[in-house]
Write a protein that holds these residues in place. Structure first.
Motif, short mmCIF file in Angstrom:
data_model
loop_
_atom_site.label_atom_id
_atom_site.label_comp_id
_atom_site.label_asym_id
_atom_site.label_seq_id
_atom_site.Cartn_x
_atom_site.Cartn_y
_atom_site.Cartn_z
N GLY A 178 -7.75 2.06 -2.53
CA GLY A 178 -6.54 1.74 -3.30
C GLY A 178 -5.29 1.82 -2.45
O GLY A 178 -4.43 0.94 -2.50
N LEU A 179 -5.20 2.85 -1.65
CA LEU A 179 -4.04 3.02 -0.78
C LEU A 179 -4.03 1.96 0.31
O LEU A 179 -2.97 1.41 0.65
CB LEU A 179 -4.07 4.41 -0.16
CG LEU A 179 -2.83 4.89 0.57
CD1 LEU A 179 -1.59 4.77 -0.30
CD2 LEU A 179 -3.02 6.32 1.01
N LEU A 180 -5.20 1.63 0.84
CA LEU A 180 -5.28 0.58 1.86
C LEU A 180 -4.85 -0.77 1.31
O LEU A 180 -4.18 -1.54 1.99
CB LEU A 180 -6.70 0.50 2.42
CG LEU A 180 -7.17 1.71 3.22
CD1 LEU A 180 -8.67 1.62 3.50
CD2 LEU A 180 -6.39 1.86 4.50
N LYS A 181 -5.21 -1.05 0.05
CA LYS A 181 -4.80 -2.31 -0.58
C LYS A 181 -3.29 -2.40 -0.70
O LYS A 181 -2.70 -3.46 -0.54
CB LYS A 181 -5.47 -2.48 -1.94
CG LYS A 181 -6.94 -2.83 -1.83
CD LYS A 181 -7.56 -3.04 -3.18
CE LYS A 181 -9.02 -3.42 -3.02
NZ LYS A 181 -9.67 -3.68 -4.31
N HIS A 182 -2.65 -1.27 -0.98
CA HIS A 182 -1.18 -1.25 -1.05
C HIS A 182 -0.58 -1.54 0.33
O HIS A 182 0.46 -2.19 0.44
CB HIS A 182 -0.67 0.09 -1.55
CG HIS A 182 -0.81 0.28 -3.02
ND1 HIS A 182 -0.06 -0.40 -3.94
CD2 HIS A 182 -1.65 1.07 -3.74
CE1 HIS A 182 -0.41 -0.04 -5.16
NE2 HIS A 182 -1.38 0.85 -5.05
N LEU A 183 -1.24 -1.05 1.38
CA LEU A 183 -0.73 -1.26 2.73
C LEU A 183 -0.75 -2.73 3.13
O LEU A 183 0.17 -3.21 3.78
CB LEU A 183 -1.54 -0.46 3.75
CG LEU A 183 -1.25 1.02 3.83
CD1 LEU A 183 -2.23 1.68 4.81
CD2 LEU A 183 0.17 1.27 4.29
N VAL A 184 -1.81 -3.45 2.77
CA VAL A 184 -1.94 -4.84 3.20
C VAL A 184 -1.11 -5.78 2.34
O VAL A 184 -0.81 -6.89 2.76
CB VAL A 184 -3.40 -5.33 3.24
CG1 VAL A 184 -4.19 -4.54 4.24
CG2 VAL A 184 -4.05 -5.31 1.89
N GLY A 185 -0.73 -5.35 1.15
CA GLY A 185 0.09 -6.19 0.28
C GLY A 185 -0.73 -7.14 -0.57
O GLY A 185 -1.95 -7.16 -0.52
N THR A 186 -0.03 -7.94 -1.35
CA THR A 186 -0.70 -8.82 -2.32
C THR A 186 -1.14 -10.15 -1.72
O THR A 186 -1.92 -10.86 -2.33
CB THR A 186 0.24 -9.09 -3.51
OG1 THR A 186 1.46 -9.66 -3.01
CG2 THR A 186 0.54 -7.82 -4.27
N ASN A 187 -0.66 -10.49 -0.55
CA ASN A 187 -1.03 -11.77 0.06
C ASN A 187 -2.35 -11.72 0.83
O ASN A 187 -2.83 -12.74 1.30
CB ASN A 187 0.07 -12.25 1.01
CG ASN A 187 1.34 -12.58 0.26
OD1 ASN A 187 1.30 -12.99 -0.89
ND2 ASN A 187 2.47 -12.38 0.91
N ILE A 188 -2.90 -10.53 0.98
CA ILE A 188 -4.15 -10.35 1.73
C ILE A 188 -5.17 -9.67 0.83
O ILE A 188 -4.87 -8.67 0.19
CB ILE A 188 -3.92 -9.50 2.99
CG1 ILE A 188 -2.92 -10.19 3.91
CG2 ILE A 188 -5.23 -9.23 3.71
CD1 ILE A 188 -2.50 -9.35 5.09
N ALA A 189 -6.38 -10.24 0.79
CA ALA A 189 -7.46 -9.65 0.01
C ALA A 189 -8.23 -8.66 0.89
O ALA A 189 -8.64 -9.00 2.00
CB ALA A 189 -8.41 -10.72 -0.51
N LEU A 190 -8.38 -7.45 0.42
CA LEU A 190 -9.11 -6.43 1.15
C LEU A 190 -10.41 -6.15 0.41
O LEU A 190 -10.38 -5.85 -0.78
CB LEU A 190 -8.27 -5.14 1.25
CG LEU A 190 -8.92 -3.97 1.96
CD1 LEU A 190 -9.06 -4.27 3.45
CD2 LEU A 190 -8.09 -2.71 1.75
N SER A 191 -11.52 -6.27 1.10
CA SER A 191 -12.80 -5.97 0.47
C SER A 191 -13.56 -4.99 1.34
O SER A 191 -13.39 -4.95 2.56
CB SER A 191 -13.62 -7.24 0.24
OG SER A 191 -13.96 -7.83 1.47
N LEU A 192 -14.41 -4.21 0.70
CA LEU A 192 -15.19 -3.19 1.39
C LEU A 192 -16.66 -3.58 1.35
O LEU A 192 -17.20 -3.88 0.29
CB LEU A 192 -14.99 -1.83 0.70
CG LEU A 192 -15.84 -0.68 1.18
CD1 LEU A 192 -15.51 -0.36 2.64
CD2 LEU A 192 -15.63 0.53 0.31
N SER A 193 -17.27 -3.59 2.51
CA SER A 193 -18.69 -3.92 2.60
C SER A 193 -19.34 -2.93 3.57
O SER A 193 -19.18 -3.05 4.79
CB SER A 193 -18.87 -5.35 3.09
OG SER A 193 -20.24 -5.64 3.23
N CYS A 194 -20.03 -1.94 3.02
CA CYS A 194 -20.70 -0.93 3.84
C CYS A 194 -22.19 -0.96 3.56
O CYS A 194 -22.61 -1.13 2.42
CB CYS A 194 -20.17 0.46 3.52
SG CYS A 194 -18.45 0.73 3.93
#
Length: 76
Positions: free
Chosen positions: A37-53
């Motif tokens: 959640g915090l990482l998503k705030h860092l990248v902003g709304t113009n970039i999609a952040l997804s986690l794949s582990c």
């Protein structure tokens, strides 16, 4: 917007209060998931952040505070 800002501030303060302990055996997936959640705030709304582990990712020996620092620097 105020609630999001307040939540982000609480998360940042929580992150800064965590102990800067030494090296320990850690599972990376839960460590990363706790900060998504915090990482998503860092990248902003113009970039999609997804986690794949990988579900079979073995534990690693590291400092959680140093790992988080590296992770946040990579994302920011």
């Amino acid at each position: 917007a105020i609630n999001r800002g307040s939540q982000l501030t609480r998360q940042l303060l929580d992150l800064s209060r965590r102990e800067t302990g030494g090296v320990e055996v850690l599972e990376l997936r839960p460590l990363i998931e706790s900060d998504v959640g915090l990482l998503k705030h860092l990248v902003g709304t113009n970039i999609a952040l997804s986690l794949s582990c990988d579900d079979e990712m073995p534990p690693v020996l590291l400092s959680s505070s140093h790992f988080r620092s590296v992770l946040f620097n990579l994302v920011a």
